[in-house]
Write an enzyme that holds these catalytic residues in place. Structure first.
Site, PDB file in Angstrom:
ATOM      1  N   GLU A 121       0.824  -1.214   0.000  1.00 39.86           N
ATOM      2  CA  GLU A 121       0.000   0.000   0.000  1.00 39.86           C
ATOM      3  C   GLU A 121       0.859   1.266   0.000  1.00 39.86           C
ATOM      4  O   GLU A 121       0.548   2.234  -0.694  1.00 39.86           O
ATOM      5  CB  GLU A 121      -0.897   0.006   1.240  1.00 39.86           C
ATOM      6  CG  GLU A 121      -1.789   1.221   1.322  1.00 39.86           C
ATOM      7  CD  GLU A 121      -2.430   1.352   2.695  1.00 39.86           C
ATOM      8  OE1 GLU A 121      -3.000   2.415   2.955  1.00 39.86           O
ATOM      9  OE2 GLU A 121      -2.351   0.400   3.485  1.00 39.86           O
ATOM     10  N   ASP A 122       1.963   1.265   0.766  1.00 41.14           N
ATOM     11  CA  ASP A 122       2.698   2.507   1.021  1.00 41.14           C
ATOM     12  C   ASP A 122       4.071   2.603   0.359  1.00 41.14           C
ATOM     13  O   ASP A 122       4.728   3.640   0.463  1.00 41.14           O
ATOM     14  CB  ASP A 122       2.877   2.698   2.538  1.00 41.14           C
ATOM     15  CG  ASP A 122       1.545   2.886   3.249  1.00 41.14           C
ATOM     16  OD1 ASP A 122       0.596   3.359   2.601  1.00 41.14           O
ATOM     17  OD2 ASP A 122       1.453   2.551   4.437  1.00 41.14           O
TER      18      ASP A 122
END
Length: 786
Positions: A121-122
């Site tokens: 996600e990051d």
């Protein structure tokens, strides 16, 4: 040693508004004057070693090697990232991994997924990278843990978070570890939220209370569920939270003395009987105490069941049932039980695996005390849920119980799959339906052939029919319960034997939604009604097209959109349905078309704004609610910039000055102001966070009066109403808008609407009313309804 000494009262909140840190790094200050890379490196290494110490049972070299590899990947991926508090981001995945292993009891693969849960996600890493480095199963779990990256269209009236829950549950239906790791992730986020903005804290706390705490409950993770609720409550209602925490601390010694005195005769009898056990007092959570205060309308001092006695037996597996009943017999030899408050989850465990005997007995001081009796294995399962079942199954202890629980989880996951497979699902509807049965108590009902079916409490004959089969539910016309005919809405009780009656002519009806309680029944009924609506809408469209053809007007998309907005309908499908059902007169449609012949509605509005023309308002405009004029006694400022904007007060919670508030951007009614602890606040913040705006009371001395309701109950007496009205009108000069009293068998209930200037004015009124003889309880009406 047979008897373990009663422990000194273990108070769970060491300081007001704070919780014991989950690991060493959580105590680091978020106001460090400068970053010390060497010290950070040492702290990260300490945190990792602490994680390894929690994984003692994973002795296989391959497991430890895989965990180390995951740690190295996560450390490198997050090396330039920091949390809101200023600490390195890697602390978060390490803490989540530690919760996964030490508090939930999952294995090496889950620890790996926890360490890597934010990488896709990051960071630049992808699911394919995860698959290449750690295999398909780890990649699948991490994919389920990864948030949606696409921002959804707000106009679709869906919340990105609701879609997120749905995706998580899709993966969970194939691997339960997704939700267990997600719960660990949410728990650590809740433990470390102090550095966030107030609006972010409220959003996350509301989501947690709305879906994560009920999920933890359904999975049997009671310790995590309780902490999630308490942490959410700490941010949603900080003043009440601190009040209860302080009072729990102040009364701890008194409570401990009572527990010792109450337990003493039981301890002597258990020792004489040669029972191997542990006994302890357990205080209710802050949130559950607050909930009792609100629902019962009483102060902290009048909540009598603040604690329970827990009796844990060290029994062999084959003796568990007989030992728990033997202990129950010893307890009831000393204290009289309340028959209406006895629960046997040993003979028939809950579907999440919870096993225990619960009884409430009368103490010598006249107080009711709850006693929970369970074995060490049952206690382990109650704290760690599904993971504890796997542990006992692996060790061949209690394999039958573990298998039974696993089967009930499989049934539950199959129900989730059914919900997820519904065509054209709305994410928020799905979450609402799914959430229905997470907290529900259970009943056990029999089919005509003697098969047991588990349903939530208050389930109806129709819920039972859908539990048997979707088609049986769709065609259900009634049921025979214990041989007697009952309607579809009849509430079932444990032990009922039910025979469903069906007819091929029966179709699902909208009023069914008012009484069914299971997620499956609601979902299937909605699905059938939507399909029926589509057919009716198709007929309505055809009728409208024929009529427009007669008028020699082209029915295009633009006209359809204008029509459904003119008649204040949500969609064009609603318009077609109204036409098919003859709820809209063609004369009204023709009149509207005539009025828009020369210029569009939007053009006229724009022209009037530019030229300052004052055309008479249309029916649509005049139907809109009057909003407050910010220049005339405005008392609320909205948004981060404290702007003066139009708003209306939400009727569900009736805010008054001094209440903690927020704004909600509605469709068609402008901004509505709600209290932070409004009955609908958690639902709004969880599903529609993108439409929530900050709001606060302007600091003005001349606040106008606001309407709020109070509920008064007590013992009826001559002149009581006169005394109450004298206090309100004469002594305090408070205006009453309405008053209604009802008396029954000497007990009265009064509903009074009063005009007050703010929360302090209202509290002063309540304090003075409590001095009137005969009044037993006064609560703010919307809090009572909550």
């Amino acid at each position: 040693m047979r008897f373990q000494k009663l422990p000194i009262y273990d108070f769970p909140f060491p300081t007001v508004g704070s919780f014991t840190p989950v690991s060493t790094f959580e105590s680091m200050s978020d106001k460090m004057p400068e970053i010390d890379p060497e010290k950070e490196k040492q702290d990260i290494l300490k945190a990792y070693k602490k994680l390894l110490r929690s994984t003692k049972r994973h002795e296989a070299k391959g497991d430890l090697k895989m965990i180390r590899k995951a740690f190295d990947v996560a450390l490198d991926a997050h090396k330039d990232m920091r949390r809101k508090s200023g600490e390195p981001y890697i602390y978060h995945p390490i803490a989540v991994a530690e919760i996964v292993t030490s508090e939930i009891g999952l294995g090496a693969k889950s620890i790996v997924c926890a360490l890597l849960h934010d990488t896709v996600e990051d960071t630049d890493l992808t699911i394919d990278d995860m698959r290449r480095m750690f295999g398909d199963k780890v990649a699948q779990i991490i994919d389920g843990l990864t948030k949606l990256s696409t921002v959804l269209d707000i106009q679709e009236d869906k919340s990105m978070q609701a879609e997120n829950f749905r995706k998580m549950l899709l993966t969970m239906s194939s691997d339960i570890r997704v939700i267990l790791i997600k719960l660990a992730d949410r728990l650590h986020n809740m433990r470390t939220m102090d550095s966030m903005r107030r609006d972010k804290q409220l959003k996350i706390a509301s989501e947690t209370m709305y879906i994560y705490a009920p999920l933890a409950h359904r999975l049997g993770l009671y310790a995590i569920k309780t902490e999630l609720e308490d942490l959410s409550f700490k941010y949603i209602e900080p003043e009440l939270y601190e009040e209860i925490v302080n009072k729990l601390r102040d009364t701890a010694r008194q409570r401990n003395r009572f527990i010792n005195k109450f337990s003493f005769p039981i301890i002597n009898s258990l020792n004489d009987a040669g029972v191997d056990y542990e006994i302890k007092g357990r205080t209710k959570s802050v949130y559950s105490i607050a909930r009792k205060m609100k629902t019962q309308g009483v102060p902290f001092e009048e909540v009598y069941d603040i604690f329970a006695i827990r009796l844990i037996l060290n029994s062999k597996m084959e003796n568990e049932k007989s030992d728990t009943w033997k202990a129950y017999s010893i307890v009831t030899d000393h204290y009289v039980p309340n028959p209406g408050r006895f629960r046997d989850w040993v003979s028939k465990p809950k579907s999440n695996g919870y096993e225990s005997l619960h009884t409430t007995v009368m103490s010598e001081t006249g107080k009711w005390v709850e006693v929970q009796i369970r074995t060490r294995r049952m206690d382990d399962v109650a704290e760690k849920g599904l993971a504890a079942h796997w542990k006992y199954k692996e060790s061949n202890k209690g394999e039958a119980q573990a298998q039974s629980t696993e089967n009930s989880f499989d049934d539950w996951l199959n129900q989730i799959r059914e919900l997820l497979e519904s065509p054209d699902p709305n994410a928020i509807d799905f979450i609402d339906d799914f959430k229905l049965n997470l907290f529900a108590e259970e009943i056990f009902v029999f089919t005509p052939t003697g098969e047991v079916r588990t349903l939530p409490a208050d389930a109806t004959s129709l819920d039972f029919a859908f539990e048997i089969h979707t088609e049986v539910g769709m065609r259900c016309i009634g049921a025979k319960v214990n041989g007697k005919l009952y309607p579809l809405s009849h509430n079932l009780k444990s032990g009922d034997q039910v025979e469903v009656l069906t007819s091929n002519k029966q179709k699902p009806k909208e009023d069914w939604l008012a009484f069914v309680v299971t997620a499956k029944a609601k979902s299937k009924i909605k699905q059938a009604l939507k399909e029926e609506s589509r057919k009716i809408a198709a007929d309505g469209k055809e009728i409208l097209e024929r009529k427009f053809k007669q008028w020699k007007v082209t029915l295009d998309r633009e006209i359809i959109d204008k029509l459904h907005k003119h008649f204040r309908l949500q969609t064009s499908q609603d318009l077609f349905i109204k036409v098919a059902k003859k709820s809209i007169d063609f004369k009204d449609i023709k009149e509207y078309l005539e009025s828009t012949k020369n210029a569009s509605k939007w053009y006229n509005v724009l022209r009037n704004k530019i030229t300052g023309a004052s055309d008479a308002p249309t029916k649509t405009e005049s139907a809109k609610p009057k909003l407050k004029d910010p220049e005339k006694g405005d008392t609320i400022v909205i948004g981060d910039a404290n702007q003066k904007m139009d708003y209306i007060m939400a009727k569900c919670c009736s805010p008054i000055p001094g209440d903690d508030i927020f704004g909600f951007v509605t469709i068609g009614e402008g901004i509505k102001i709600h209290r932070t602890n409004c009955p609908n606040a958690i639902n709004i913040r969880s599903n529609y966070a993108y439409r929530v705006v900050p709001a606060s009371w302007a600091s003005k001395e001349d606040h106008k009066a606001f309407v709020t309701g109070i509920l008064i109950t007590g013992i009826d007496d001559v002149g009581l109403v006169n005394s109450i009205t004298n206090v309100i009108s004469r002594d305090l000069n408070v205006n009453m808008k309405s008053i209604a009293f009802e008396s029954n068998d000497g007990v009265f209930e009064g509903h009074i609407k009063v005009l007050v200037e703010g929360i302090h004015h209202l509290n002063n009124l309540i304090v003075n009313l409590k001095k009137v003889n005969g009044i037993k309880k006064i609560v703010r009406e919307d809090e009572y309804n909550n």
